[in-house]
Design a protein around this motif. Structure first.
Motif, PDB file in Angstrom:
ATOM      1  N   TYR A 115       0.837  -1.205   0.000  1.00 16.50           N
ATOM      2  CA  TYR A 115       0.000   0.000   0.000  1.00 16.50           C
ATOM      3  C   TYR A 115       0.874   1.258   0.000  1.00 16.50           C
ATOM      4  N   GLU A 116       1.911   1.246   0.855  1.00 19.91           N
ATOM      5  CA  GLU A 116       2.795   2.406   0.940  1.00 19.91           C
ATOM      6  C   GLU A 116       3.631   2.570  -0.340  1.00 19.91           C
ATOM      7  N   LYS A 117       4.013   1.439  -0.940  1.00 17.13           N
ATOM      8  CA  LYS A 117       4.747   1.513  -2.213  1.00 17.13           C
ATOM      9  C   LYS A 117       3.870   2.120  -3.297  1.00 17.13           C
ATOM     10  N   LEU A 118       2.593   1.746  -3.293  1.00 19.82           N
ATOM     11  CA  LEU A 118       1.660   2.304  -4.278  1.00 19.82           C
ATOM     12  C   LEU A 118       1.494   3.811  -4.092  1.00 19.82           C
ATOM     13  N   SER A 119       1.527   4.268  -2.838  1.00 19.00           N
ATOM     14  CA  SER A 119       1.447   5.710  -2.572  1.00 19.00           C
ATOM     15  C   SER A 119       2.624   6.429  -3.214  1.00 19.00           C
ATOM     16  N   GLU A 120       3.811   5.804  -3.137  1.00 16.96           N
ATOM     17  CA  GLU A 120       4.999   6.376  -3.778  1.00 16.96           C
ATOM     18  C   GLU A 120       4.847   6.386  -5.293  1.00 16.96           C
ATOM     19  N   LEU A 121       4.378   5.269  -5.838  1.00 17.93           N
ATOM     20  CA  LEU A 121       4.237   5.163  -7.294  1.00 17.93           C
ATOM     21  C   LEU A 121       3.237   6.180  -7.838  1.00 17.93           C
ATOM     22  N   LEU A 122       2.168   6.428  -7.089  1.00 17.68           N
ATOM     23  CA  LEU A 122       1.144   7.363  -7.559  1.00 17.68           C
ATOM     24  C   LEU A 122       1.631   8.811  -7.533  1.00 17.68           C
ATOM     25  N   CYS A 123       2.710   9.046  -6.801  1.00 15.04           N
ATOM     26  CA  CYS A 123       3.320  10.387  -6.786  1.00 15.04           C
ATOM     27  C   CYS A 123       4.416  10.533  -7.834  1.00 15.04           C
ATOM     28  N   VAL A 167       4.353   7.807 -13.670  1.00 16.53           N
ATOM     29  CA  VAL A 167       3.088   7.081 -13.512  1.00 16.53           C
ATOM     30  C   VAL A 167       1.911   8.020 -13.750  1.00 16.53           C
ATOM     31  N   ALA A 168       2.018   9.238 -13.224  1.00 15.84           N
ATOM     32  CA  ALA A 168       0.934  10.213 -13.369  1.00 15.84           C
ATOM     33  C   ALA A 168       0.638  10.521 -14.838  1.00 15.84           C
ATOM     34  N   SER A 169       1.664  10.402 -15.699  1.00 13.60           N
ATOM     35  CA  SER A 169       1.466  10.691 -17.119  1.00 13.60           C
ATOM     36  C   SER A 169       1.026   9.467 -17.920  1.00 13.60           C
ATOM     37  N   ASP A 170       0.996   8.310 -17.250  1.00 14.33           N
ATOM     38  CA  ASP A 170       0.574   7.066 -17.907  1.00 14.33           C
ATOM     39  C   ASP A 170      -0.824   6.702 -17.391  1.00 14.33           C
ATOM     40  N   THR A 171      -1.832   6.989 -18.196  1.00 20.78           N
ATOM     41  CA  THR A 171      -3.228   6.809 -17.756  1.00 20.78           C
ATOM     42  C   THR A 171      -3.525   5.382 -17.321  1.00 20.78           C
ATOM     43  N   ALA A 172      -3.027   4.422 -18.085  1.00 17.92           N
ATOM     44  CA  ALA A 172      -3.301   3.019 -17.775  1.00 17.92           C
ATOM     45  C   ALA A 172      -2.678   2.621 -16.444  1.00 17.92           C
ATOM     46  N   LYS A 173      -1.407   3.003 -16.235  1.00 21.27           N
ATOM     47  CA  LYS A 173      -0.721   2.681 -14.976  1.00 21.27           C
ATOM     48  C   LYS A 173      -1.389   3.396 -13.800  1.00 21.27           C
ATOM     49  N   LEU A 174      -1.751   4.656 -14.015  1.00 18.72           N
ATOM     50  CA  LEU A 174      -2.383   5.435 -12.956  1.00 18.72           C
ATOM     51  C   LEU A 174      -3.690   4.775 -12.519  1.00 18.72           C
ATOM     52  N   ARG A 175      -4.475   4.331 -13.499  1.00 21.49           N
ATOM     53  CA  ARG A 175      -5.744   3.678 -13.185  1.00 21.49           C
ATOM     54  C   ARG A 175      -5.506   2.342 -12.467  1.00 21.49           C
ATOM     55  N   GLU A 176      -4.529   1.576 -12.945  1.00 26.01           N
ATOM     56  CA  GLU A 176      -4.224   0.264 -12.348  1.00 26.01           C
ATOM     57  C   GLU A 176      -3.777   0.398 -10.905  1.00 26.01           C
ATOM     58  N   SER A 235      -4.143   3.019  -8.868  1.00 28.92           N
ATOM     59  CA  SER A 235      -5.189   3.643  -8.039  1.00 28.92           C
ATOM     60  C   SER A 235      -6.210   2.613  -7.597  1.00 28.92           C
ATOM     61  N   LYS A 236      -6.605   1.743  -8.528  1.00 27.06           N
ATOM     62  CA  LYS A 236      -7.581   0.705  -8.193  1.00 27.06           C
ATOM     63  C   LYS A 236      -6.993  -0.278  -7.181  1.00 27.06           C
ATOM     64  N   GLU A 237      -5.730  -0.672  -7.399  1.00 26.24           N
ATOM     65  CA  GLU A 237      -5.097  -1.616  -6.473  1.00 26.24           C
ATOM     66  C   GLU A 237      -5.024  -1.029  -5.072  1.00 26.24           C
ATOM     67  N   GLN A 238      -4.646   0.244  -4.975  1.00 23.24           N
ATOM     68  CA  GLN A 238      -4.551   0.866  -3.659  1.00 23.24           C
ATOM     69  C   GLN A 238      -5.929   1.007  -3.012  1.00 23.24           C
ATOM     70  N   SER A 239      -6.919   1.346  -3.825  1.00 19.57           N
ATOM     71  CA  SER A 239      -8.289   1.457  -3.315  1.00 19.57           C
ATOM     72  C   SER A 239      -8.776   0.123  -2.760  1.00 19.57           C
ATOM     73  N   ASP A 240      -8.427  -0.975  -3.439  1.00 14.53           N
ATOM     74  CA  ASP A 240      -8.817  -2.311  -2.973  1.00 14.53           C
ATOM     75  C   ASP A 240      -8.116  -2.684  -1.666  1.00 14.53           C
ATOM     76  N   LEU A 241      -6.875  -2.213  -1.514  1.00 19.38           N
ATOM     77  CA  LEU A 241      -6.099  -2.544  -0.314  1.00 19.38           C
ATOM     78  C   LEU A 241      -6.432  -1.649   0.881  1.00 19.38           C
ATOM     79  N   GLN A 242      -7.039  -0.508   0.612  1.00 20.78           N
ATOM     80  CA  GLN A 242      -7.221   0.502   1.658  1.00 20.78           C
ATOM     81  C   GLN A 242      -7.986   0.017   2.893  1.00 20.78           C
TER      82      GLN A 242
END
Length: 355
Positions: free
Chosen positions: A12-20, A24-33, A35-42
Motif C-alpha cells: 500500500y505504501e509503495k503504491l502511494s509512492e508510485l502514484l506520486c 506514472v501520473a502521465s501514464d493513464t493506464a498505470k495510474l488507473r491500475e 489507483s484501483k489496487e490501492q483502493s482495494d487494499l485501503q
C-alpha cells in the motif's frame, strides 16, 4: 496473518509512492491500475493500522496494570484494557474477513436477465415486479440501470427483460440474486381467490470487457428488424432493433430498446460478450462442481433460492434459512439486509474451509 498484513501494508505504501511518480501520473493506464489496487487494499490497510495502534496501547495498559496503582487508577486502567481488548478482537475478525480471497468480478457492472418461468401471465407479472425491485435497489445504491431488451405481455408483465446495472461493486451484491424466485399469491386474473405458485428466473452476469472477450467481425452475423411491443406488434417502422449471432458458439443477443441502430448493436455486443464469458466460466466451474456445491453464491439458475409469500407478507431465502416479514419493503427494493446476510454466510463458509 501478521506477515500477510505487513506485506499488504508495504505494498500500500509503495503504491502511494508510485502514484506520486510523474512517470506514472502521465501514464493513464498505470495510474488507473495502481489507483484501483490501492483502493482495494485501503480497507485492510486502515484496519491493520488501527490494529497495530490498539495492540501497542493494550500492551502499554497491561504494563501499567502491573505497577503499584491506587484503586481509582487501577479501575481506570482495567476499563481501558477491557475496551481495548474488545476492539482488538473486533479488528481481528474484520481483518480475517478482509483477507479472504476476493471475487475478481466483484467490482464489475452486471447484466441481469429476468424471465417468467412457470405460471404463464402471473410469472411474467412477477418478473416485472422483480425488475422494479432491482431498479429501486439500484437507485438506492446510486447505480445506473439501462434496459437493453424486453419482451412484455398485454398485462404489463415481462416474458423476458434484460438490463444492465452500472456501478462499482454491483456484482459483489447482485451476484446472490441468480436463481429461481418463487411467488405465492392470488393473481389479478384469478376470480376464485385461490393462491397460485409461479416462478421467475434471474441470471446476474458480470459484464465482460471488450479486452476480455474478443469478437471478430467475421465471427458474427448481424440482423436488423423493427422493434416490437406487447403481443409482438411493431412499435416503430425503422429497423433499429439488432440481433447479433456469434457463429462459433451459436450464442445470440438482441437489443431493441434504443432508437439508434448503432446504439442497439453496441448494447447487443455487450450482452454477447458477457454471455460468451459466462459460458466459459460455467464450463470452468463445472470442473469444480462438487467443490462449489452448497456455496451461497453459486449462481445456479435452476436453484430455487427465494420464496415471496404475499398472503403472509413473508420472504424466505432458502440458502441460509432466512425469513423476514416485510414483503412490501422488499418488493420496493429494500433487499440490502438479505444481501448482507448472504454475504456474511458466504464469508463464514470460506473461513470454515480455510480459503
Amino acid at each position: 496473518m501478521l506477515d500477510k498484513l505487513q506485506s499488504l501494508a508495504d505494498r500500500y505504501e509503495k503504491l502511494s509512492e508510485l502514484l506520486c511518480d510523474p512517470n506514472v501520473a502521465s501514464d493513464t493506464a498505470k495510474l488507473r491500475e495502481y489507483s484501483k489496487e490501492q483502493s482495494d487494499l485501503q480497507p485492510a490497510f486502515e484496519a491493520f493500522t488501527e490494529y497495530r495502534t490498539v495492540t501497542k496501547e493494550l500492551d502499554a495498559a497491561k504494563v501499567m496494570q502491573a505497577e503499584k496503582l491506587d484503586d481509582d487508577m487501577r479501575e481506570m486502567v482495567k476499563m481501558e484494557i477491557d475496551e481495548l481488548t474488545t476492539r482488538h478482537v473486533e479488528l481481528e475478525g474484520q481483518i480475517r474477513i478482509l483477507l479472504l480471497p476476493k471475487d475478481p468480478n466483484d467490482d464489475k457492472n452486471v447484466i441481469v436477465e429476468i424471465r417468467g418461468a412457470a405460471g404463464g401471465d402471473e410469472a411474467a407479472l412477477f418478473a416485472a415486479d422483480l425488475f422494479r425491485m432491482y431498479t429501486r435497489y439500484a437507485d438506492a445504491q446510486g447505480w445506473q440501470v439501462d434496459i437493453m431488451d424486453a419482451n412484455s405481455n398485454d398485462l404489463g408483465g415481462f416474458k423476458e427483460v434484460i438490463f444492465s446495472i452500472n456501478g462499482r461493486g454491483a456484482y459483489s451484491k447482485m451476484k446472490y440474486e441468480s436463481g429461481a424466485h418463487r411467488v405465492q399469491r392470488i393473481p389479478t386474473t384469478e376470480s376464485g381467490g385461490r393462491i397460485h405458485t409461479s416462478t421467475s428466473t434471474v441470471a446476474v452476469l458480470p459484464e465482460a470487457e471488450a479486452f476480455e472477450i474478443e469478437i471478430l467481425d467475421k465471427d458474427i452475423r448481424v440482423d436488423t428488424f423493427c422493434s416490437s411491443g406487447a403481443g409482438g406488434q411493431s412499435v416503430n417502422t425503422t429497423k433499429s432493433a439488432v440481433r447479433v449471432t456469434h457463429i462459433p458458439t451459436g450464442i445470440v443477443a438482441t437489443c431493441q430498446d434504443g432508437k439508434s441502430q448503432n446504439k442497439n448493436k453496441e448494447s447487443a455486443l455487450k450482452v454477447l460478450r458477457t454471455r460468451i464469458s459466462d459460458t466459459k466460466r460455467q464450463e470452468e466451474e463445472a470442473k469444480y462442481a462438487g467443490e462449489r456445491k452448497g456455496k451461497v453464491g453459486t449462481g445456479d439458475r435452476s436453484e430455487r433460492i427465494r420464496t415471496y409469500n404475499f398472503p403472509q407478507s413473508r420472504v424466505t431465502d432458502h440458502r441460509i434459512g432466512l425469513t423476514v416479514h416485510k414483503l412490501d419493503q422488499i418488493m420496493n427494493g429494500d433487499i440490502e439486509d438479505i444481501i448482507a446476510a448472504l454475504s456474511i454466510a458466504e464469508q463464514a463458509d470460506m473461513m470454515d474451509k480455510g480459503e
